[in-house]
Design a protein around this motif. Structure first.
Motif, short mmCIF file in Angstrom:
data_model
loop_
_atom_site.label_atom_id
_atom_site.label_comp_id
_atom_site.label_asym_id
_atom_site.label_seq_id
_atom_site.Cartn_x
_atom_site.Cartn_y
_atom_site.Cartn_z
N SER A 19 -10.31 8.16 -15.84
CA SER A 19 -10.52 6.96 -16.65
C SER A 19 -11.95 6.91 -17.18
N TRP A 39 -7.46 5.11 -22.75
CA TRP A 39 -6.31 5.05 -21.84
C TRP A 39 -5.31 6.17 -22.10
N TRP A 40 -5.12 6.55 -23.37
CA TRP A 40 -4.09 7.54 -23.68
C TRP A 40 -4.48 8.95 -23.27
N GLU A 93 -3.69 10.11 -18.82
CA GLU A 93 -2.51 10.80 -18.30
C GLU A 93 -2.65 12.33 -18.34
N VAL A 118 -6.35 0.62 -13.51
CA VAL A 118 -5.11 -0.06 -13.89
C VAL A 118 -5.41 -1.55 -14.02
N LEU A 132 -4.96 1.73 -17.72
CA LEU A 132 -3.52 1.80 -17.90
C LEU A 132 -2.88 0.47 -17.50
N LYS A 133 -1.78 0.15 -18.16
CA LYS A 133 -0.97 -0.97 -17.70
C LYS A 133 -0.11 -0.50 -16.52
N ARG A 170 2.81 1.96 -17.25
CA ARG A 170 2.40 3.32 -17.61
C ARG A 170 1.89 4.07 -16.38
N PHE A 171 1.21 3.35 -15.50
CA PHE A 171 0.75 3.98 -14.27
C PHE A 171 1.93 4.44 -13.42
#
Length: 336
Positions: free
Chosen positions: A270, A276-277, A280, A298, A313-314, A317-318
């Motif tokens: 992070s 955020w994108w 991952e 998160v 992340l929301k 998505r996490f």
């Protein structure tokens, strides 16, 4: 370590040098070469400063053969270290740490804590004290934020991870925090590191903004030299010439540190990306190259976050990311 002396170094000077080294638990011999005299040294050579030795009369060069980070080095501790944090065994178990950048309210931190636990996180992160570049930015809820974290721990059972800013807060952190984080800006706050070394509390040591791997491991040595061997390293990206991302995640540092040191290594994608994108794919890469864990931001409502919402992340998505990471972990022989 080897000292290279001038060919014409008198014997009394060599004997005096060896006597001085013996006072520091270092022993040496003398080997005469064609162009110089070699003094191989053994013992507690990690305590010696090569620059100071090279300033001595007749010394041409001081070559270090073993790392100065003696306690953190794999050469002196071949087995992987496992650091217990509550019921989590960091280094043996793959650990997922998640939560918001900053604690904003009791409701917020408890909501996020419940969500990340349901998705598979084993520790809760949240900033109560926030080091910020600008003095006008939100600095955290401080002691109130710690109380909110304790409340979330009581509700979920998750061990809590939060950053310490000052040696004056150590007593409170030892009492209330399960894993004390030392942030990138404090990686070389040596007085703080030494005081944390006098505790037996697990420490999460983040890599400095532009720190080399050796500087990072030497910072861990400061903690360990005071008696606390419960150190976990955290790669969180370093500052480079690139401005597209917040920092540049040094993925190569993970296998490098695993080769040089026995300490567990977790990765913070992070703070590395700031987007955020990108969290991952960077998280997946970290698992693939051998990280022992991840620390991921998160937030239940990133658009309204008080800081660093762009890299959070929301919860949904996490949860999806956790499913993807399990597949990668299985391939590399780890289990989430």
């Amino acid at each position: 370590m080897i000292l290279v002396l001038q060919k014409n170094t008198p014997e009394p000077a060599i004997r005096q040098l060896l006597a001085q080294l013996a006072l520091q638990n270092v022993k040496g011999g003398c080997v005469a070469g064609e162009t110089s005299i070699l003094l191989p040294l053994v013992g507690e050579t990690w305590r010696l400063d090569p620059a100071a030795l090279q300033a001595l009369p007749y010394v041409q060069e001081a070559r270090r053969l073993t790392p100065a980070y003696h306690l953190a080095a794999r050469s002196t501790h071949p087995e992987n270290t496992v650091v217990p944090v509550g019921d989590v065994r960091v280094g043996a178990d793959f650990c997922l740490i998640a939560g918001p950048c900053a604690v904003e309210s009791a409701h917020q931190i408890q909501t996020v804590a419940a969500a990340v636990k349901a998705a598979g996180a084993v520790m809760l992160r949240g900033g109560a004290f926030k080091p910020r570049t600008s003095p006008y930015s939100f600095q955290g809820l401080k002691e109130v934020g710690l109380d909110y974290l304790k409340g979330a721990k009581k509700e979920t059972g998750l061990p809590i991870v939060t950053e310490i800013m000052s040696p004056y807060m150590i007593e409170r952190f030892v009492e209330d925090v399960d894993l004390i984080q030392v942030g990138a800006r404090n990686m070389q706050n040596f007085e703080l590191l030494k005081e944390l070394g006098k505790t037996n509390k697990p420490i999460l040591l983040k890599r400095g903004l532009a720190a080399t791997i050796e500087e990072w491991l030497m910072a861990a040595e400061y903690i360990m030299s005071e008696g606390n061997e419960n150190v976990i390293l955290c790669e969180r990206g370093i500052r480079t010439f690139e401005t597209y991302t917040r920092n540049t995640l040094d993925v190569s540092a993970i296998p490098a540190v695993k080769k040089l040191s026995h300490l567990p290594v977790v990765v913070d994608p992070s703070h590395a990306a700031g987007l955020w994108w990108m969290v991952e794919p960077l998280a997946k890469a970290a698992v693939a190259v051998g990280a022992d864990g991840l620390i991921i931001e998160v937030h239940n409502n990133p658009e309204a976050a008080w800081c660093d919402g762009a890299q959070s992340l929301k919860p949904d998505r996490f949860a999806k990311l956790m499913g993807d990471l399990r597949g990668i972990a299985n391939i590399v022989g780890r289990e989430l």
